[in-house]
Scaffold this active site. Structure first.
Site, mmCIF file in Angstrom:
data_model
loop_
_atom_site.group_PDB
_atom_site.id
_atom_site.type_symbol
_atom_site.label_atom_id
_atom_site.label_comp_id
_atom_site.label_asym_id
_atom_site.label_seq_id
_atom_site.Cartn_x
_atom_site.Cartn_y
_atom_site.Cartn_z
ATOM 1 N N ASN A 194 14.154 -0.208 9.055
ATOM 2 C CA ASN A 194 13.002 -1.095 9.127
ATOM 3 C C ASN A 194 13.234 -2.210 8.118
ATOM 4 O O ASN A 194 13.563 -1.930 6.976
ATOM 5 C CB ASN A 194 11.743 -0.289 8.773
ATOM 6 C CG ASN A 194 10.496 -1.142 8.683
ATOM 7 O OD1 ASN A 194 10.481 -2.270 9.146
ATOM 8 N ND2 ASN A 194 9.454 -0.588 8.085
ATOM 9 N N GLY A 195 13.122 -3.465 8.548
ATOM 10 C CA GLY A 195 13.348 -4.583 7.624
ATOM 11 C C GLY A 195 14.257 -5.611 8.272
ATOM 12 O O GLY A 195 14.553 -5.536 9.465
ATOM 13 N N LYS A 220 -10.746 -13.419 14.848
ATOM 14 C CA LYS A 220 -10.988 -12.204 15.650
ATOM 15 C C LYS A 220 -10.989 -12.552 17.129
ATOM 16 O O LYS A 220 -10.438 -11.819 17.941
ATOM 17 C CB LYS A 220 -12.341 -11.558 15.305
ATOM 18 C CG LYS A 220 -12.435 -10.733 14.044
ATOM 19 C CD LYS A 220 -11.665 -9.442 14.032
ATOM 20 C CE LYS A 220 -10.267 -9.628 13.562
ATOM 21 N NZ LYS A 220 -10.007 -9.678 12.141
ATOM 22 N N TRP A 271 10.289 -3.256 16.540
ATOM 23 C CA TRP A 271 9.561 -4.490 16.799
ATOM 24 C C TRP A 271 10.576 -5.589 16.537
ATOM 25 O O TRP A 271 10.954 -5.838 15.395
ATOM 26 C CB TRP A 271 8.381 -4.600 15.848
ATOM 27 C CG TRP A 271 7.417 -5.694 16.141
ATOM 28 C CD1 TRP A 271 6.548 -5.773 17.186
ATOM 29 C CD2 TRP A 271 7.196 -6.875 15.359
ATOM 30 N NE1 TRP A 271 5.810 -6.924 17.096
ATOM 31 C CE2 TRP A 271 6.172 -7.616 15.998
ATOM 32 C CE3 TRP A 271 7.743 -7.380 14.179
ATOM 33 C CZ2 TRP A 271 5.707 -8.815 15.511
ATOM 34 C CZ3 TRP A 271 7.273 -8.581 13.695
ATOM 35 C CH2 TRP A 271 6.268 -9.295 14.353
ATOM 36 N N GLU A 292 -12.998 -16.202 9.963
ATOM 37 C CA GLU A 292 -12.701 -14.835 10.392
ATOM 38 C C GLU A 292 -13.197 -14.588 11.821
ATOM 39 O O GLU A 292 -12.521 -13.939 12.620
ATOM 40 C CB GLU A 292 -13.318 -13.838 9.396
ATOM 41 C CG GLU A 292 -13.111 -12.368 9.725
ATOM 42 C CD GLU A 292 -11.655 -11.940 9.878
ATOM 43 O OE1 GLU A 292 -10.745 -12.694 9.514
ATOM 44 O OE2 GLU A 292 -11.433 -10.833 10.408
ATOM 45 N N ARG A 309 1.641 0.328 14.716
ATOM 46 C CA ARG A 309 2.357 -0.726 13.987
ATOM 47 C C ARG A 309 2.893 -1.790 14.938
ATOM 48 O O ARG A 309 3.350 -2.838 14.495
ATOM 49 C CB ARG A 309 3.519 -0.106 13.197
ATOM 50 C CG ARG A 309 3.066 0.778 12.053
ATOM 51 C CD ARG A 309 4.206 1.592 11.516
ATOM 52 N NE ARG A 309 5.185 0.799 10.813
ATOM 53 C CZ ARG A 309 5.214 0.610 9.510
ATOM 54 N NH1 ARG A 309 4.294 1.143 8.748
ATOM 55 N NH2 ARG A 309 6.155 -0.108 8.946
ATOM 56 N N LYS A 350 0.391 -4.436 13.247
ATOM 57 C CA LYS A 350 -0.571 -4.106 12.199
ATOM 58 C C LYS A 350 -0.015 -4.403 10.811
ATOM 59 O O LYS A 350 -0.735 -4.858 9.936
ATOM 60 C CB LYS A 350 -0.941 -2.616 12.313
ATOM 61 C CG LYS A 350 -2.015 -2.156 11.338
ATOM 62 C CD LYS A 350 -3.362 -2.707 11.718
ATOM 63 C CE LYS A 350 -4.458 -2.335 10.735
ATOM 64 N NZ LYS A 350 -5.631 -3.224 10.893
ATOM 65 N N GLU A 354 -7.267 -13.608 18.356
ATOM 66 C CA GLU A 354 -6.184 -12.618 18.335
ATOM 67 C C GLU A 354 -6.328 -11.532 19.401
ATOM 68 O O GLU A 354 -5.330 -10.967 19.835
ATOM 69 C CB GLU A 354 -6.028 -11.983 16.947
ATOM 70 C CG GLU A 354 -7.136 -11.043 16.541
ATOM 71 C CD GLU A 354 -6.873 -10.376 15.194
ATOM 72 O OE1 GLU A 354 -5.729 -10.024 14.905
ATOM 73 O OE2 GLU A 354 -7.848 -10.207 14.436
ATOM 74 N N HIS A 367 -15.386 -35.056 11.170
ATOM 75 C CA HIS A 367 -14.090 -35.610 10.769
ATOM 76 C C HIS A 367 -13.001 -35.299 11.801
ATOM 77 O O HIS A 367 -11.821 -35.345 11.466
ATOM 78 C CB HIS A 367 -13.698 -35.093 9.381
ATOM 79 C CG HIS A 367 -14.684 -35.480 8.326
ATOM 80 N ND1 HIS A 367 -14.807 -36.773 7.856
ATOM 81 C CD2 HIS A 367 -15.659 -34.769 7.696
ATOM 82 C CE1 HIS A 367 -15.791 -36.834 6.965
ATOM 83 N NE2 HIS A 367 -16.323 -35.624 6.853
ATOM 84 N N CYS A 375 8.545 -2.296 12.924
ATOM 85 C CA CYS A 375 9.344 -1.073 13.117
ATOM 86 C C CYS A 375 8.699 0.113 12.399
ATOM 87 O O CYS A 375 8.096 -0.043 11.344
ATOM 88 C CB CYS A 375 10.739 -1.251 12.546
ATOM 89 S SG CYS A 375 11.634 -2.581 13.347
#
Ligand code: M6R
Length: 592
Positions: free
Chosen positions: A101-102, A469, A75, A465, A29, A588, A472, A488, A2
């Protein structure tokens, strides 16, 4: 995540176009719906589900009258993304409007009590209880500020709230707990927002109210009151990020712009050397270090662990923030707990930081000045990457690594590593010169359904990483593995349809990783190798090769070898026709 904005103009012109511009700046965001409320003899609300421009076409926000108001990008966390659940929310007499927001943990109990008292609810959000509570407390005789304060005493969970009431016009009241909120002084008016980029076009003098403080915005200014209602004096901080810095500057996407800015991010972060030296001195003797972070920042932390253990010989753990509660029990006064975060607002990291503060010295390595973690941590280093808009972390990751290398190198008194660091911008620029070649190579990988990334030692977090990348933004399933773990389990999945990206810089682990490369080759994998320039053996065993300057040792490799992996993910995403800046389901800043 949000985003909230509020604005009250000094002169009586319509505020809606400004609110709309500000809220657009928070798109990065992530959001599923948007809405605005303004006041002009009554509170007017327009909102809707979907893209900002689409909702604007349907609602025509610029028609809204009134010189002050609030806006929100939602969001969804409690309640589906729907028109009814979009903010702003009102009480049932349309007297109080709120953006939030929250997440509220006890909203169901509050809602049940309010329903028993005769309140009616329209949405399935947690937020809607807030305007109802504020209205109830105003009816009991409190002013808007008092009602907001009393309301927050009832709320459990996290929140940044902005409220307005038609019973007390010409005023916005805002407060926060465990969610970000700033207020800002502009030439034409006063602002409140969940993040500075929202208001950069209009205001640059920024204050971040502390938890429990209340900000009151009128056309004459902003006052901050403490929890007892006493005025608090604060000096605004000047934010020198230009609005252009937050725009794409001719690049197709923020992500490629931000990848291109990485050598600068390293150079700028190297400028923190003296500051980091001072912090190390102030911290003094440390027996144990523990890194805490999420996502990409967690991968930077693993590199930090390897560096600190190998260079400084200090025992070092690394833990995912949401999994840190057991490790947290072992933190003591001899432990330095280091938090790595781009945003400085990640909820799990922030909660772990609050816990660590009870027992230990804490250091936050964060990109956003004035963010919650910079205020909570006992020590704070700011990475100098500038604003990062793309959801995928790129330049902030490289800047985090730079700060971590400086910290570890200075702590260990290792001048060699500091000297090597100074050459990293040149190595990154060399990789960027090869970007057309990397783009061509990427075209051969967009068919993949699964991919593996392998690395050993300092290359293991690069593999993690690289895989993050890829998954996502391209939605290709990808796994990063310590190359030694291959036999393994994952080796069973390797066949001629699976790309395997092998990170194999020169150094101690080279020979062992080469054995792993040969193992996957024997299973027919499509091998893309990232190796030192002139490494004939690696090249001969691979289908595709990306070469890095051979001076780059395995220790410094994470800062350089990560770059072609970012480029591969970016170009594969473009080939597949997806938007690399806004991957589905992701945001984000994760403040809940
Ligand atoms: O702001 P933070 O660094 O604390 O965020 C943590 C993660 O959400 C973040 O690193 C995420 O994994 C990246 N955006 C992925 O590219």
């Amino acid at each position: 995540m949000c985003g909230i904005v509020g604005c009250i103009l000094k002169e009586k012109k319509d505020v809606a176009p400004i609110l709309f511009e500000c809220i657009k700046n928070l798109e990065y965001r992530g959001y599923d719906s948007i809405g605005l409320a303004t006041y002009d003899n009554a509170i007017h609300v327009k909102k809707g589900k979907g893209d900002i421009r689409k909702v604007d076409r349907e609602q025509n926000f610029s028609n809204m009258k009134g010189f002050y108001g609030i806006a929100h990008t939602r969001w969804a966390s409690t309640g589906k993304p729907t028109h009814e659940n979009a903010h702003p929310h009102l009480d049932d007499s349309n007297t109080v409007a709120v953006v939030h927001n929250g997440t509220l943990e006890n909203y169901l109990e509050i809602r049940e009590d309010l329903i028993e008292e005769g309140h009616e609810f329209i949405s399935t959000t947690d937020t809607e209880v807030i305007p109802h509570l504020i209205k109830k407390f105003m009816d009991e005789g409190l002013d808007l500020e008092g009602a907001v304060r009393k309301c927050t005493k009832k709320l459990e969970g996290s929140y940044a709230i902005v409220a307005m009431s038609k019973d007390e016009p010409n005023k916005l009241v805002a407060t926060r707990k465990d969610s970000p909120l700033i207020v800002a002084f502009g030439k034409d008016g006063y602002f409140v927002a969940s993040d500075t980029p929202a208001v950069l076009d209009y205001a640059r003098e920024v204050i971040r109210p502390k938890e429990g403080e209340i900000a009151i915005l009128t056309k004459d200014g902003i006052e901050i009151h403490d929890k007892n209602g006493k005025k608090v004096r604060k000096t605004p901080q000047h934010i020198d990020w230009s609005p252009e810095m937050a725009k794409k500057e001719g690049f197709d996407h923020f992500m490629i712009k931000e990848i291109t800015e990485q050598s600068l991010a390293v150079k700028h972060t190297l400028g923190q050397k003296a500051n980091i030296k001072r912090i190390i001195k102030e911290i003094g003797d440390v027996k144990r270090i523990c890194f805490v972070a999420c996502g990409t920042s967690y991968h930077a932390s693993i590199t930090g662990k390897y560096l600190i253990e190998s260079l400084a010989g200090i025992a070092c753990d690394v833990v995912i923030a949401s999994e840190s509660k057991y490790t947290a029990r072992t933190w003591d006064e001899d432990t330095l707990v280091i938090f790595i975060s781009q945003s400085g607002e990640t909820f799990d990291s922030l909660m772990a930081l609050k816990e660590a503060n009870k027992t230990s010295n804490t250091l936050a390595i964060v990109n956003v000045a004035g963010s919650a973690m910079t205020e909570e941590a006992k020590y704070f280093i700011q990475t100098q990457a500038g604003p990062e808009i793309g959801v995928a972390a790129t330049k902030t990751y490289i800047a985090q690594l730079t700060a971590i290398y400086l910290f570890a190198g200075l702590m260990a008194g290792n001048d060699k590593i500091i000297e090597e660091l100074s050459r990293v911008p040149k190595y990154i620029d060399e990789v960027m010169k090869e970007k057309d070649k990397i783009k061509e190579i990427s075209k051969r990988y967009d068919f993949a359904e699964n991919a593996f990334y392998l690395g050993r030692g300092f290359s293991y977090p690069i593999a993690l990483e690289g895989a993050l990348k890829l998954k996502e933004i391209t939605y290709i399933h990808a796994e990063g593995y310590a190359a030694g773990e291959l036999k393994h389990g994952p080796l069973a999945l390797i066949d001629e349809k699976v790309p395997v990206i092998v990170i194999i810089p020169p150094g101690d682990d080279y020979k062992k990783t080469m054995v792993n490369l040969e193992e996957v080759k024997a299973r027919g994998a499509i091998i893309l190798t990232v190796c030192a320039k002139g490494d004939k053996k690696a090249a001969d065993n691979s289908i595709d090769v990306i070469e890095i300057n051979s001076e780059v040792t395995d220790i410094i490799a994470p800062l350089v070898y990560a770059v072609p992996l970012q480029l591969i993910s970016y170009y594969v995403t473009c080939d597949k026709g997806y938007d690399p800046d806004k991957p589905r389901n992701l945001a984000k800043v994760i403040t809940v």
